[in-house]
Each structure stands twice: as structure tokens, then as C-alpha cells.
Design a protein around this motif. Structure first.
Motif, PDB file in Angstrom:
ATOM      1  N   ASN A  98       0.852  -1.182   0.000  1.00 15.55           N
ATOM      2  CA  ASN A  98       0.000   0.000   0.000  1.00 15.55           C
ATOM      3  C   ASN A  98       0.891   1.236   0.000  1.00 15.55           C
ATOM      4  OD1 ASN A  98      -2.751  -1.156   0.285  1.00 15.55           O
ATOM      5  ND2 ASN A  98      -1.889  -1.969   2.181  1.00 15.55           N
ATOM      6  N   ALA A  99       0.692   2.121  -0.978  1.00 17.06           N
ATOM      7  CA  ALA A  99       1.590   3.271  -1.085  1.00 17.06           C
ATOM      8  C   ALA A  99       0.967   4.411  -1.862  1.00 17.06           C
ATOM      9  CB  ALA A  99       2.893   2.859  -1.771  1.00 17.06           C
ATOM     10  N   VAL A 100       1.400   5.603  -1.533  1.00 11.85           N
ATOM     11  CA  VAL A 100       1.199   6.770  -2.383  1.00 11.85           C
ATOM     12  C   VAL A 100       2.536   7.046  -3.051  1.00 11.85           C
ATOM     13  CG1 VAL A 100       1.031   9.278  -2.305  1.00 11.85           C
ATOM     14  CG2 VAL A 100      -0.719   7.900  -1.225  1.00 11.85           C
ATOM     15  N   ILE A 101       2.517   7.235  -4.360  1.00 13.63           N
ATOM     16  CA  ILE A 101       3.730   7.535  -5.104  1.00 13.63           C
ATOM     17  C   ILE A 101       3.554   8.881  -5.788  1.00 13.63           C
ATOM     18  CG2 ILE A 101       5.231   6.825  -7.005  1.00 13.63           C
ATOM     19  CD1 ILE A 101       4.516   3.924  -6.351  1.00 13.63           C
ATOM     20  N   VAL A 102       4.317   9.851  -5.337  1.00 13.46           N
ATOM     21  CA  VAL A 102       4.251  11.199  -5.890  1.00 13.46           C
ATOM     22  C   VAL A 102       5.327  11.328  -6.960  1.00 13.46           C
ATOM     23  CG1 VAL A 102       4.426  13.664  -5.400  1.00 13.46           C
ATOM     24  CG2 VAL A 102       3.404  12.122  -3.696  1.00 13.46           C
ATOM     25  N   HIS A 103       4.904  11.545  -8.193  1.00 10.37           N
ATOM     26  CA  HIS A 103       5.835  11.709  -9.304  1.00 10.37           C
ATOM     27  C   HIS A 103       6.084  13.199  -9.485  1.00 10.37           C
ATOM     28  CE1 HIS A 103       6.677  11.173 -13.907  1.00 10.37           C
ATOM     29  NE2 HIS A 103       7.768  11.499 -13.224  1.00 10.37           N
ATOM     30  N   GLY A 104       7.173  13.665  -8.895  1.00 14.13           N
ATOM     31  CA  GLY A 104       7.463  15.082  -8.983  1.00 14.13           C
ATOM     32  C   GLY A 104       8.675  15.470  -8.168  1.00 14.13           C
ATOM     33  N   ASP A 105       8.883  16.760  -8.039  1.00 15.13           N
ATOM     34  CA  ASP A 105      10.027  17.321  -7.332  1.00 15.13           C
ATOM     35  C   ASP A 105       9.680  17.513  -5.859  1.00 15.13           C
ATOM     36  OD1 ASP A 105      12.010  19.153  -6.283  1.00 15.13           O
ATOM     37  OD2 ASP A 105      12.530  19.647  -8.353  1.00 15.13           O
ATOM     38  N   SER A 106      10.384  16.836  -4.985  1.00 12.99           N
ATOM     39  CA  SER A 106      10.087  16.888  -3.545  1.00 12.99           C
ATOM     40  C   SER A 106      10.353  18.266  -2.953  1.00 12.99           C
ATOM     41  CB  SER A 106      10.921  15.841  -2.793  1.00 12.99           C
ATOM     42  OG  SER A 106      10.547  14.544  -3.179  1.00 12.99           O
ATOM     43  N   LEU A 107      11.228  19.060  -3.578  1.00 18.65           N
ATOM     44  CA  LEU A 107      11.571  20.378  -3.045  1.00 18.65           C
ATOM     45  C   LEU A 107      10.655  21.474  -3.582  1.00 18.65           C
ATOM     46  CD1 LEU A 107      15.471  20.140  -3.184  1.00 18.65           C
ATOM     47  CD2 LEU A 107      13.968  19.701  -1.238  1.00 18.65           C
ATOM     48  N   SER A 108      10.502  21.517  -4.893  1.00 18.47           N
ATOM     49  CA  SER A 108       9.680  22.575  -5.488  1.00 18.47           C
ATOM     50  C   SER A 108       8.191  22.271  -5.392  1.00 18.47           C
ATOM     51  CB  SER A 108      10.065  22.774  -6.951  1.00 18.47           C
ATOM     52  OG  SER A 108       9.636  21.676  -7.746  1.00 18.47           O
ATOM     53  N   ARG A 109       7.846  21.025  -5.171  1.00 20.62           N
ATOM     54  CA  ARG A 109       6.464  20.541  -5.125  1.00 20.62           C
ATOM     55  C   ARG A 109       5.772  20.719  -6.470  1.00 20.62           C
ATOM     56  NH1 ARG A 109       6.936  16.879  -2.084  1.00 20.62           N
ATOM     57  NH2 ARG A 109       4.659  16.612  -2.105  1.00 20.62           N
ATOM     58  N   GLU A 110       6.544  20.649  -7.546  1.00 24.55           N
ATOM     59  CA  GLU A 110       5.968  20.572  -8.886  1.00 24.55           C
ATOM     60  C   GLU A 110       5.745  19.088  -9.186  1.00 24.55           C
ATOM     61  OE1 GLU A 110       7.773  24.374 -11.231  1.00 24.55           O
ATOM     62  OE2 GLU A 110       9.099  22.638 -10.968  1.00 24.55           O
ATOM     63  N   VAL A 111       4.500  18.723  -9.416  1.00 28.17           N
ATOM     64  CA  VAL A 111       4.117  17.312  -9.470  1.00 28.17           C
ATOM     65  C   VAL A 111       3.435  16.974 -10.793  1.00 28.17           C
ATOM     66  CG1 VAL A 111       2.622  15.562  -8.418  1.00 28.17           C
ATOM     67  CG2 VAL A 111       3.907  17.157  -6.967  1.00 28.17           C
ATOM     68  N   LYS A 112       3.820  15.841 -11.361  1.00 32.27           N
ATOM     69  CA  LYS A 112       3.196  15.376 -12.601  1.00 32.27           C
ATOM     70  C   LYS A 112       1.934  14.569 -12.303  1.00 32.27           C
ATOM     71  CE  LYS A 112       7.355  15.416 -15.432  1.00 32.27           C
ATOM     72  NZ  LYS A 112       8.240  14.666 -16.356  1.00 32.27           N
ATOM     73  N   ASN A 113       2.072  13.548 -11.481  1.00 33.74           N
ATOM     74  CA  ASN A 113       0.918  12.736 -11.102  1.00 33.74           C
ATOM     75  C   ASN A 113       1.148  12.117  -9.729  1.00 33.74           C
ATOM     76  OD1 ASN A 113      -1.039  12.562 -13.521  1.00 33.74           O
ATOM     77  ND2 ASN A 113       0.947  12.143 -14.466  1.00 33.74           N
ATOM     78  N   ILE A 114       0.060  11.751  -9.079  1.00 28.34           N
ATOM     79  CA  ILE A 114       0.134  11.074  -7.784  1.00 28.34           C
ATOM     80  C   ILE A 114      -0.611   9.757  -7.910  1.00 28.34           C
ATOM     81  CG2 ILE A 114      -0.453  11.174  -5.339  1.00 28.34           C
ATOM     82  CD1 ILE A 114      -0.403  14.252  -5.616  1.00 28.34           C
ATOM     83  N   TYR A 115       0.082   8.673  -7.625  1.00 25.04           N
ATOM     84  CA  TYR A 115      -0.485   7.332  -7.756  1.00 25.04           C
ATOM     85  C   TYR A 115      -0.850   6.784  -6.373  1.00 25.04           C
ATOM     86  CZ  TYR A 115       1.780   7.689 -12.320  1.00 25.04           C
ATOM     87  OH  TYR A 115       2.189   8.102 -13.559  1.00 25.04           O
TER      88      TYR A 115
END
Length: 226
Positions: free
Chosen positions: A153-170
């Protein structure tokens, strides 16, 4: 290594390494094709759930060492971190640079081993939740694969952890809560509620629409669209 490359490429139906991440991501968002890929991977390539079977392949064929300085954590270091932090007993794990999931896998495996010789039979996937973040487009399909095939079970954030610019969240979810069940893969919609919860500063690129089952995450409720 050449034999391994051939097997991996054949499982996902590609001729060259450059095409694998895109094709693999496509397969991960198709439940029937994903399950077929899981079966072939276990039968033809690797049946050892305790390690990232893609590690050597990824480092040789996919790692963006020059552009993103990608190098992946050896299992020995992952085991040491798990031991020092006691993270095999934690029910929530956060990793901001998850790569293809090597540390996630070792943490997951240490937790199972802590239950004794039959830990694989009796562990409850719902007892642990992973929040993983990764920037690389190439690594995301491998991370999704490694989490879902293990029923994590997981949330996967596809993006930049610092800038918080995110493509998608799975949202990867073991709906059966069974140790040998595979997880479903969902894409969180770009709602204001999701944006606030995941501290997204800006969405990048076109959104993906893919929900396989009903989701409930800290009050965020999403109904399946298929």
C-alpha cells in the motif's frame, strides 16, 4: 546481463531499452496486461520478492547518471538503515527519493522477516503504508511495478520533492489486504483537496485519468470510474 535484458524487454514487448519506461507505464495502467506481466516476471525472470530484480538492469540500461546523478542504494545499506531506524516496525514510511523502490522493498521484507519464518504467510499489507516520491520519469514505472507486485500500500508522488511541482500522484492499494495479492494502481485526480493534502505547488503536464477501485485516503473519497 544480456539475457536479463532480453527477458525484461520481451515481457513488455519492446526491442530497445529506450522504449521500456513508456511501455512499462502503459502496462502498469492496464490491469489485465499488468497481471500478465507480473506472472511472466515471476516465472521467467525473478521469484525473489526480497530484492529489486530490476536493480542491475536499471543501472545498466536506464539510469540517468549524468543528468540526474542517479545511483541506487545497495541492499546492505538499505538493511542498515532499516536496522538503525527500526523502520521495519513502523506503520508509516516516507522516502522522498525512492528510485525504483529498492529501499522500500528491503524495509517491507525486514518487516515480514520480523514476524518469523512464516512471516510471508501471515503479514497484513494494511499494517504498513508507504509515502514515496520520485522525480525521474524512467524510474516511476519500475517503482509502480515493484510496489504493486508485492501487494504494498503506497502513495507515489511523481514530482520534485523540493519545489512541489508534481506530474501525477499514484495510489497503490492492496484492496484484498492479502499477503499474496497484487495491488491496484490508481491516479489521484487534480482536485483542490488532493492538491492541499499532498502540498502540490504546481501541476506539470497533462493529467492522467485512471481509477481502478474506490479510494479512501484521510477523508478524500474517490469512486471508481471503471
Amino acid at each position: 546481463m544480456s539475457d536479463d535484458v532480453g527477458i525484461i524487454h520481451d515481457i513488455f514487448g519492446v526491442d530497445e531499452a529506450i522504449y521500456l519506461p513508456t511501455k512499462m507505464h502503459e502496462v502498469m495502467l492496464d490491469k489485465d496486461r499488468r497481471e500478465e506481466a507480473f506472472s511472466r516476471y515471476i516465472k521467467e525472470y525473478s521469484c525473489d520478492p526480497s530484492v529489486d530484480g530490476f536493480h542491475d538492469y536499471y543501472m545498466a540500461e536506464q539510469a540517468e547518471r549524468k543528468t540526474n546523478k542517479q545511483d541506487f542504494t545497495p541492499n546492505a545499506v538499505s538493511d542498515l538503515v532499516a536496522g538503525l531506524t527500526g523502520s521495519n516496525h513502523a506503520n508509516f514510511v516516507f522516502e522522498p527519493t525512492a528510485g525504483t523502490g529498492g529501499m522500500m522493498i528491503r524495509n517491507w521484507w525486514e518487516g515480514i522477516q520480523s514476524l518469523g519464518p512464516l512471516g510471508m504467510l501471515f503479514h497484513k499489507p494494511s499494517s504498513k503504508f508507504y509515502w514515496l516520491e520520485e522525480l525521474s520519469d524512467r524510474a516511476i514505472p519500475f517503482l509502480l511495478f515493484n510496489a504493486a507486485i508485492r501487494g504494498i500500500n503506497a502513495v507515489i508522488v511523481h514530482g520534485d520533492s523540493l519545489s512541489r511541482e508534481v506530474k501525477n500522484i499514484y495510489f497503490v492499494q492492496n484492496t484484498e489486504d492479502e499477503p499474496f495479492a497484487h495491488s491496484s494502481i490508481n491516479v489521484m485526480p487534480r482536485t483542490d483537496e488532493v492538491r492541499r493534502y499532498f502540498n502540490v505547488d504546481d501541476w506539470v503536464g497533462e493529467p492522467l485519468e485512471h481509477i481502478e477501485d474506490e479510494l479512501e485516503l484521510d477523508g478524500i473519497r474517490i469512486l471508481a470510474n471503471s
